[in-house]
Design a protein around this motif. Sequence first.
Motif, PDB file in Angstrom:
ATOM      1  N   ALA A 436      -5.015  91.843  39.708  1.00 38.00           N
ATOM      2  CA  ALA A 436      -5.264  92.432  40.708  1.00 38.00           C
ATOM      3  C   ALA A 436      -6.501  93.276  40.615  1.00 38.00           C
ATOM      4  CB  ALA A 436      -5.135  92.534  42.494  1.00 38.00           C
ATOM      5  N   LYS A 437      -7.083  94.100  40.759  1.00 37.34           N
ATOM      6  CA  LYS A 437      -7.807  95.169  40.587  1.00 37.34           C
ATOM      7  C   LYS A 437      -7.255  96.472  41.729  1.00 37.34           C
ATOM      8  CE  LYS A 437     -12.655  94.826  38.018  1.00 37.34           C
ATOM      9  NZ  LYS A 437     -12.105  95.388  37.088  1.00 37.34           N
ATOM     10  N   SER A 438      -7.113  95.582  43.253  1.00 39.70           N
ATOM     11  CA  SER A 438      -6.353  96.194  44.290  1.00 39.70           C
ATOM     12  C   SER A 438      -5.527  95.187  44.614  1.00 39.70           C
ATOM     13  CB  SER A 438      -7.325  96.739  44.583  1.00 39.70           C
ATOM     14  OG  SER A 438      -8.681  95.979  45.422  1.00 39.70           O
ATOM     15  N   VAL A 439      -5.114  95.304  45.504  1.00 34.16           N
ATOM     16  CA  VAL A 439      -3.847  94.613  46.656  1.00 34.16           C
ATOM     17  C   VAL A 439      -4.226  94.739  47.976  1.00 34.16           C
ATOM     18  CG1 VAL A 439      -1.935  93.004  46.736  1.00 34.16           C
ATOM     19  CG2 VAL A 439      -2.472  94.002  44.572  1.00 34.16           C
ATOM     20  N   ILE A 440      -3.957  93.646  48.245  1.00 31.47           N
ATOM     21  CA  ILE A 440      -3.652  93.383  49.990  1.00 31.47           C
ATOM     22  C   ILE A 440      -2.251  92.461  50.487  1.00 31.47           C
ATOM     23  CG2 ILE A 440      -3.996  92.802  52.388  1.00 31.47           C
ATOM     24  CD1 ILE A 440      -7.822  94.377  52.098  1.00 31.47           C
ATOM     25  N   LEU A 441      -1.175  93.528  50.941  1.00 35.56           N
ATOM     26  CA  LEU A 441      -0.329  92.610  50.796  1.00 35.56           C
ATOM     27  C   LEU A 441       0.010  92.529  52.922  1.00 35.56           C
ATOM     28  CD1 LEU A 441       3.097  94.643  49.154  1.00 35.56           C
ATOM     29  CD2 LEU A 441       0.723  92.876  48.711  1.00 35.56           C
ATOM     30  N   VAL A 442       0.403  91.124  52.698  1.00 32.09           N
ATOM     31  CA  VAL A 442       0.697  90.067  54.484  1.00 32.09           C
ATOM     32  C   VAL A 442       1.806  90.114  54.337  1.00 32.09           C
ATOM     33  CG1 VAL A 442      -1.756  89.822  54.459  1.00 32.09           C
ATOM     34  CG2 VAL A 442      -0.772  88.380  53.981  1.00 32.09           C
ATOM     35  N   GLU A 443       2.459  89.805  56.286  1.00 33.22           N
ATOM     36  CA  GLU A 443       3.365  89.471  55.961  1.00 33.22           C
ATOM     37  C   GLU A 443       3.681  87.449  56.405  1.00 33.22           C
ATOM     38  OE1 GLU A 443       4.568  90.297  60.033  1.00 33.22           O
ATOM     39  OE2 GLU A 443       4.070  91.303  59.682  1.00 33.22           O
ATOM     40  N   GLN A 488       3.116 106.142  37.765  1.00 36.35           N
ATOM     41  CA  GLN A 488       4.073 106.089  36.494  1.00 36.35           C
ATOM     42  C   GLN A 488       3.745 104.787  35.986  1.00 36.35           C
ATOM     43  OE1 GLN A 488       7.992 107.888  37.588  1.00 36.35           O
ATOM     44  NE2 GLN A 488       8.502 108.307  35.308  1.00 36.35           N
ATOM     45  N   ARG A 489       3.676 103.942  37.692  1.00 37.32           N
ATOM     46  CA  ARG A 489       3.829 103.142  36.947  1.00 37.32           C
ATOM     47  C   ARG A 489       2.026 101.688  37.027  1.00 37.32           C
ATOM     48  NH1 ARG A 489       8.220 104.381  39.044  1.00 37.32           N
ATOM     49  NH2 ARG A 489       7.435 104.173  41.328  1.00 37.32           N
ATOM     50  N   ILE A 490       1.845 101.124  37.982  1.00 30.89           N
ATOM     51  CA  ILE A 490      -0.005 101.098  38.130  1.00 30.89           C
ATOM     52  C   ILE A 490      -0.396 101.465  39.064  1.00 30.89           C
ATOM     53  CG2 ILE A 490      -0.460  98.903  39.235  1.00 30.89           C
ATOM     54  CD1 ILE A 490       1.685  96.854  38.867  1.00 30.89           C
ATOM     55  N   LYS A 491      -1.409 101.887  38.457  1.00 30.00           N
ATOM     56  CA  LYS A 491      -2.518 103.328  39.402  1.00 30.00           C
ATOM     57  C   LYS A 491      -3.739 101.884  39.925  1.00 30.00           C
ATOM     58  CE  LYS A 491      -2.769 106.043  36.079  1.00 30.00           C
ATOM     59  NZ  LYS A 491      -2.959 107.313  35.234  1.00 30.00           N
ATOM     60  N   LYS A 492      -2.728 101.603  40.904  1.00 29.31           N
ATOM     61  CA  LYS A 492      -4.508  99.980  42.031  1.00 29.31           C
ATOM     62  C   LYS A 492      -3.727 100.458  43.224  1.00 29.31           C
ATOM     63  CE  LYS A 492      -4.482  96.936  38.042  1.00 29.31           C
ATOM     64  NZ  LYS A 492      -4.929  95.639  37.742  1.00 29.31           N
ATOM     65  N   ARG A 493      -5.130 100.036  43.509  1.00 29.09           N
ATOM     66  CA  ARG A 493      -4.788 100.068  45.375  1.00 29.09           C
ATOM     67  C   ARG A 493      -4.142  99.202  46.281  1.00 29.09           C
ATOM     68  NH1 ARG A 493      -7.737 104.550  48.338  1.00 29.09           N
ATOM     69  NH2 ARG A 493      -8.444 105.798  47.244  1.00 29.09           N
ATOM     70  N   CYS A 494      -3.235  99.252  46.814  1.00 24.96           N
ATOM     71  CA  CYS A 494      -2.212  98.470  47.638  1.00 24.96           C
ATOM     72  C   CYS A 494      -2.171  98.779  48.940  1.00 24.96           C
ATOM     73  CB  CYS A 494      -0.609  98.726  46.659  1.00 24.96           C
ATOM     74  SG  CYS A 494       0.060  97.737  48.453  1.00 24.96           S
ATOM     75  N   ALA A 495      -3.335  97.792  49.942  1.00 25.89           N
ATOM     76  CA  ALA A 495      -3.005  97.952  51.213  1.00 25.89           C
ATOM     77  C   ALA A 495      -2.282  97.206  51.548  1.00 25.89           C
ATOM     78  CB  ALA A 495      -3.973  97.756  51.489  1.00 25.89           C
ATOM     79  N   ILE A 496      -0.996  97.836  52.659  1.00 27.13           N
ATOM     80  CA  ILE A 496       0.040  96.812  53.321  1.00 27.13           C
ATOM     81  C   ILE A 496      -0.441  96.099  55.184  1.00 27.13           C
ATOM     82  CG2 ILE A 496       2.228  96.305  53.776  1.00 27.13           C
ATOM     83  CD1 ILE A 496       3.040  98.281  51.443  1.00 27.13           C
ATOM     84  N   LEU A 618      -9.965  96.022  58.264  1.00 24.72           N
ATOM     85  CA  LEU A 618     -11.412  96.056  58.073  1.00 24.72           C
ATOM     86  C   LEU A 618     -10.680  97.535  57.377  1.00 24.72           C
ATOM     87  CD1 LEU A 618     -13.560  96.115  60.505  1.00 24.72           C
ATOM     88  CD2 LEU A 618     -13.854  94.950  58.399  1.00 24.72           C
ATOM     89  N   ASP A 619     -10.091  98.363  57.718  1.00 29.93           N
ATOM     90  CA  ASP A 619      -9.188  99.902  57.290  1.00 29.93           C
ATOM     91  C   ASP A 619      -8.576  99.356  56.510  1.00 29.93           C
ATOM     92  OD1 ASP A 619     -10.575 101.548  59.487  1.00 29.93           O
ATOM     93  OD2 ASP A 619      -8.306 101.575  61.143  1.00 29.93           O
ATOM     94  N   ALA A 620      -7.834  98.301  56.047  1.00 32.88           N
ATOM     95  CA  ALA A 620      -7.185  98.056  55.265  1.00 32.88           C
ATOM     96  C   ALA A 620      -7.594  97.770  53.749  1.00 32.88           C
ATOM     97  CB  ALA A 620      -6.330  96.871  55.028  1.00 32.88           C
ATOM     98  N   ILE A 621      -9.156  96.944  54.047  1.00 34.62           N
ATOM     99  CA  ILE A 621      -9.578  97.031  52.936  1.00 34.62           C
ATOM    100  C   ILE A 621     -10.929  97.803  53.041  1.00 34.62           C
ATOM    101  CG2 ILE A 621     -12.547  95.304  53.160  1.00 34.62           C
ATOM    102  CD1 ILE A 621     -11.141  92.920  55.085  1.00 34.62           C
ATOM    103  N   LEU A 622     -11.000  99.066  53.171  1.00 33.39           N
ATOM    104  CA  LEU A 622     -12.116 100.041  53.170  1.00 33.39           C
ATOM    105  C   LEU A 622     -10.831 100.402  51.739  1.00 33.39           C
ATOM    106  CD1 LEU A 622     -13.369 100.939  56.351  1.00 33.39           C
ATOM    107  CD2 LEU A 622     -14.414 100.331  53.755  1.00 33.39           C
ATOM    108  N   PHE A 623      -9.606 100.363  52.136  1.00 34.31           N
ATOM    109  CA  PHE A 623      -8.347 101.792  51.511  1.00 34.31           C
ATOM    110  C   PHE A 623      -7.599 100.654  49.832  1.00 34.31           C
ATOM    111  CE2 PHE A 623      -4.260 101.724  49.617  1.00 34.31           C
ATOM    112  CZ  PHE A 623      -4.028 103.088  49.719  1.00 34.31           C
ATOM    113  N   ALA A 624      -8.219  99.751  50.412  1.00 35.82           N
ATOM    114  CA  ALA A 624      -8.508  98.863  49.168  1.00 35.82           C
ATOM    115  C   ALA A 624      -9.101  98.744  47.943  1.00 35.82           C
ATOM    116  CB  ALA A 624      -7.956  97.279  48.965  1.00 35.82           C
ATOM    117  N   LYS A 625     -10.519  98.571  48.820  1.00 36.43           N
ATOM    118  CA  LYS A 625     -11.935  99.372  48.350  1.00 36.43           C
ATOM    119  C   LYS A 625     -12.546 100.240  47.341  1.00 36.43           C
ATOM    120  CE  LYS A 625     -15.353  97.317  45.869  1.00 36.43           C
ATOM    121  NZ  LYS A 625     -15.501  96.536  44.716  1.00 36.43           N
ATOM    122  N   PHE A 626     -12.057 101.613  48.395  1.00 36.64           N
ATOM    123  CA  PHE A 626     -12.434 102.165  48.328  1.00 36.64           C
ATOM    124  C   PHE A 626     -13.876 102.784  48.019  1.00 36.64           C
ATOM    125  CE2 PHE A 626     -11.400 106.276  47.544  1.00 36.64           C
ATOM    126  CZ  PHE A 626     -12.145 107.278  47.010  1.00 36.64           C
TER     127      PHE A 626
END
Length: 691
Positions: A436-443, A488-496, A618-626
Amino acid sequence: MYISKVSLVNYRNFENSYFLFNKGINTIIGENASGKTNLFRAIRLILDDNLLSYAYKLNENDFNRNLINWKGRWIIISLEFSEISNEEAIQALFVYGSGVIADDKVKKATYNLFFRPKPEIRKQLSELKEGDHDGLNSILDKITINDYETFFTGKSTVDFNDKNVQRELMGDFENVIFNYEIDESRFGGRIPHQLSISKEVSFTFIKALRDVVSDFQDNKKNPLLTLLKSKSEELNDDDSELISNKVKDLNETIEDLNDIKEITNNISETIKEAVGTTYSPSSLSIKSNLPNEAEKLFHALKLFIGEPGEDYEGSIHELSLGGANLIFLTLKLLEYKYRKEKDRIANFLLIEEPEAHIHTHIQKALFDKIEYEDTQIIYSTHSTHISEVSNISNMNIINRFKNHSEVYQPFKGLKDEERMHIQRFLDAIRCNILFAKSVILVEGDAEEILIPIMVKETLGVSLDELGISLINVRSTGFENLALLFHNQRIKKRCAIITDLDKSITGKVTKAYKLGLSRKEKLRGLKNRSKWIGSFFAEHTFEIEFIKAGNVDEILSTIEDVYVDNATIKISEGDIKSGDIKKYGKRILTMAGNKGKGWYAILLSKYITPSICIPKYILDAILFAKFEFSKELLVQMIGYVLGTYKESKKINNLKNKLKSYDEGDISFDDIKKSLEEVLNKNEPILYILNHL
């Protein structure tokens, strides 16, 4: 011996990147056009005898496109080898070539390709006074690709990805400081072509399986012919003579057939009848031209295969794409085995995207089973199924940006226990996290099912179009996966996205205590990594969905959940009450009655463009998309306006949107105009106000 590091500077996708490899099987993961093929080409320019000549023919298209001007710049491809054998012959090769000597033994070696301006150009640059930009530009303007040379070195000790090292070696263009002499003790000394390491290793490259049927028809690319040719060279003289004599006899037998003789005579007579004796050929015969050399005879051999479970054997072109690809891959692996049998100092096998048209089970089985002793294997892939069985400790991830790509190692800086937990956690679904270019993790299932639908219905674009992968962790154990997102690892945004599970009665329950504890842990992760963001539902997703203003949608589902009229009536009253104790209990009961996942599927039928997405989502989407491009904003706004009934105000907004798209009005102008007309709960307004 194995490749432990590949450094690429200014080469194609890679402005300044490096890959880290281990012994055994390694995986390169990346989307299309991210640079997987270019990495393999870089390795092949040094190790593949079939491609080595191309190393001397690099051109301006091989420079990274992020460079404003390629002229005067260098391309550097550097391979580092580790665990050099102590055998005397091998040690001697590296001592005189590319080895870095420690304790009287070569433990590590480097082999570097510099594509750089020729000496006369470098000399002119070195004579410039510091800061003389006019002089620099005057020299650069005259440079053509013919002013470049390819230069191989070994025994380098520097890190070519270090910007300071690059400035010292290639020149400081900003301050106009250039060196002519190279410190061979650091950057490596020239390696004569005759000491090329490519002559000493077994190297096989299996290209991406695009159109293997045409490759089987091309004598230069046909892997079967390659195998047969290698075996024909091993035929002893007696066997070769036996075959040759039998073919000669067969040719003579064919030529001696009465029908052949008759046709020959008829041709001769007809020519004489047509043009006369004077202009007729002096002789004419029909000969059987089967080659009697073993190597040429092997060209006539074809492979016939039966699909699994079938009795019929057909040629390659009759196979399914997957079947043909599997056969091609198998033949290339056999070719590698034949090469490996020869006495070489190291064995390398590069396999490019083996998954094309191959069943997922076969993909995983291939990757799991292809493991050869004393062989380093490097795969490139964008298959989640291969990624699932890959070892995170042997993985490099390529992330594509405009004009360049970055390379990440997801294992760097992790403790062994942390790696083990992440490795176990990455199944075929969660492996999307690596692509992914960015990720949203859900439970849970409800978020996984409904968030993509809500986004598509309200904004007119999918999460995929936004470059966001939504991954259901199926628990609240986000920490393991979240560790991957780090400088140090994956420089992509991850919203939880997770629930605090606050009680609707106001009591402090065990679930709420766990929710608060989870919040603190996730905030701790966020504080340690700017790539992580955490977003919380105060209660649960279902309750927040009603709180956001989606009462009518929930009411629509009641008759799908209950059949008793009295229960339906009571439920409607609870949902409409506005009392969280009542509607909260009712929605949780309804979801529990059907199961949260099944209820989400049921609710999805009633999601429309007028739905209100809860703010924390929406806040999570805004963080992930940026970042939202102007083109994307115009697309989304245009879709939203299309969901409204046509009116003078809406038509006016459409005209203003066109003006915004053409640059006649500003972002603030279009935002203000939209706010005056659209429903205040529109997700697009929330997004625009937070950009």
